[in-house]
Design a protein around this motif. Structure first.
Motif, PDB file in Angstrom:
ATOM      1  N   GLN A   1       0.634  -1.097  -0.194  1.00 55.70           N
ATOM      2  CA  GLN A   1      -0.099  -0.028  -0.075  1.00 55.70           C
ATOM      3  C   GLN A   1       0.855   1.216  -0.143  1.00 55.70           C
ATOM      4  OE1 GLN A   1      -3.373   0.143  -0.409  1.00 55.70           O
ATOM      5  NE2 GLN A   1      -3.480  -2.007  -0.417  1.00 55.70           N
TER       6      GLN A   1
ATOM      7  N   ARG B   1      -1.930  10.117  -1.229  1.00 55.11           N
ATOM      8  CA  ARG B   1      -2.636   8.899  -0.483  1.00 55.11           C
ATOM      9  C   ARG B   1      -2.856   9.608   0.795  1.00 55.11           C
ATOM     10  NH1 ARG B   1      -4.054   3.598   0.523  1.00 55.11           N
ATOM     11  NH2 ARG B   1      -5.135   3.907  -1.451  1.00 55.11           N
TER      12      ARG B   1
ATOM     13  N   HIS C   1     -12.138   5.435   2.649  1.00 51.46           N
ATOM     14  CA  HIS C   1     -10.554   5.106   2.227  1.00 51.46           C
ATOM     15  C   HIS C   1     -10.194   4.453   3.627  1.00 51.46           C
ATOM     16  CE1 HIS C   1     -10.342   6.884  -1.364  1.00 51.46           C
ATOM     17  NE2 HIS C   1     -10.674   8.034  -1.126  1.00 51.46           N
ATOM     18  N   PRO C   2      -8.979   3.960   3.581  1.00 41.74           N
ATOM     19  CA  PRO C   2      -8.288   3.215   4.578  1.00 41.74           C
ATOM     20  C   PRO C   2      -7.907   4.393   5.533  1.00 41.74           C
ATOM     21  CG  PRO C   2      -7.458   2.541   2.667  1.00 41.74           C
ATOM     22  CD  PRO C   2      -8.370   3.551   2.211  1.00 41.74           C
TER      23      PRO C   2
END
Length: 398
Positions: free
Chosen positions: A17, A298, A386-387
């Motif tokens: 990730q 991100r 989202h994470p």
């Protein structure tokens, strides 16, 4: 970037990730807080305002160093008590429920900060039913004027505290109701003040105001809570609040308080923990739209809402990552002014605007400094699902 943080980043680059984490240097935190607390003169106590960051690891690092915790909800009180059942806790907040007041009294908070006449009645009702005596400070929304700061908590229409013109009724109510012991006043009037001389003047203004109230209401104030309000300069990291100047001037102001004022409390949050935190994100893409260079990462404001909340461009540094495993061309900017945005489907998801960079590429990592306060705590974590970022604590104090 220090070596330990650099290793944390490098260990995650090229993983399954993209890099996205909050990193907290607990050694940096404890060194700073020890310095602050050690410089306070007698009668002054520093409480930690948990609203800035209520992470358990931070609370456990801070608990031995500060006088206690300031909480503003039943949830924060539960977190404080999970760290220690005997830690002194003071309970503020403009809209406490009866259930929170009962929780506070059952869990032996040191005192409550009452924000209205109705709240005084609620505290009295709960305390009387439980057979307790609640020590109370009246939070007063002073008329001012006050020094310039990012947020004004008093001196203007806000939901905080009791209007100064209504103080006679509040004092009379606090004295009259059973189950309440009036110990003094809470005067948190501003937030993110960057001037040490102005903060000394503010404290002396509080002293003069309280002395006037003592004469007017024929009482002796045992405790004055001067709130927090000491800020962090996100626009210029080299020009911060001069704590050393403030500490040098503080004894003269404190000595002018009467002896019966046994305690002068501060409840800082941001100033204690902001500098220990970093928000670290990987660059996913770079594009240009309508003459503006955008760096997309991100993460974003659903993790770190402070920049958009305060409408500032948050400082960051670029950590170059040489490896580029993709066969696609690697977008790059040199000597550019970039706007850093996150992954949300809104143009308000902005972390920095027109920030100068010498070089930035897709796959590089951005490290946002001073992210230890009002970042994760105030963010809308689950927007778009989202994470969540990783939270990493490091240092010998960890």
């Amino acid at each position: 970037m220090d070596e330990k943080l650099s290793k944390l980043v490098q260990d995650r680059v090229g993983g399954a990730q993209p890099v996205c984490l909050f990193a907290y240097d607990l050694d940096r935190l404890t060194e700073h807080v020890r310095t602050v607390v050690a410089s306070l003169p007698p009668r002054c106590r520093m409480f930690y305002a948990m609203k800035a960051n209520s992470g358990e690891r931070l609370l456990r690092a801070l608990a031995p160093l500060v006088a206690g915790f300031e909480v503003a909800s039943g949830g924060e009180l539960a977190k404080a008590r999970a760290v220690g059942g005997q830690i002194p806790v003071i309970f503020g907040g403009p809209a406490k429920t009866p259930a929170e007041i009962e929780q506070a009294l059952r869990q032996d908070v040191t005192r409550l900060h009452a924000e209205s006449v109705l709240e005084l009645h609620r505290i009295s009702e709960v305390a009387t039913r439980l057979g307790r005596i609640a020590e109370v400070l009246l939070r007063v929304n002073l008329a001012g004027p006050f020094p310039t700061a990012t947020l004004a908590m008093a001196g203007r229409p806000t939901q905080f505290g009791i209007a100064e013109e209504l103080l006679p009724e509040a004092v009379d109510t606090a004295r009259r109701l059973p189950g309440i012991r009036l110990a003094g006043f809470h005067l948190h009037s501003l937030s993110n003040n960057l001037s040490a001389p102005a903060h000394l003047e503010l404290l002396d203004f509080y002293r003069r105001t309280v002395r006037q109230w003592e004469r007017e209401f024929r009482l002796e104030v045992e405790v004055l809570n001067a709130g927090g309000g000491i800020g962090v300069n996100y626009a210029d990291l080299d020009e911060q609040f001069d704590w050393a100047h403030f500490a040098r001037g503080l004894p003269a102001v404190v000595d002018a308080f009467p002896e019966h004022c046994r305690e002068i409390d501060f409840e800082c949050g941001r100033y204690l923990v902001a500098d220990c935190g970093r928000y670290v994100v990987e660059v996913l893409d770079i594009k240009r739209n309508h003459g503006v260079d955008f760096v997309l990462v991100r993460g974003g404001t659903h993790h770190f809402r402070l920049p958009v909340s305060w409408q500032h461009s948050h400082p960051f540094t670029v950590v170059p990552v040489e490896d580029w495993p993709s066969s696609a061309p690697r977008p790059e900017l040199r000597d550019a002014a970039v706007t850093v945005v996150g992954e949300l489907c809104t143009p308000k998801d902005v972390l920095a605007r027109e920030a100068p960079v010498s070089r930035v590429r897709a796959g590089d990592v951005l490290v946002f400094s001073h992210a230890g306060a009002y970042g994760w705590e105030i963010s809308h974590h689950d927007f778009l699902s989202h994470p969540h970022p990783e939270h990493v604590y490091y240092g010998d104090s960890a």
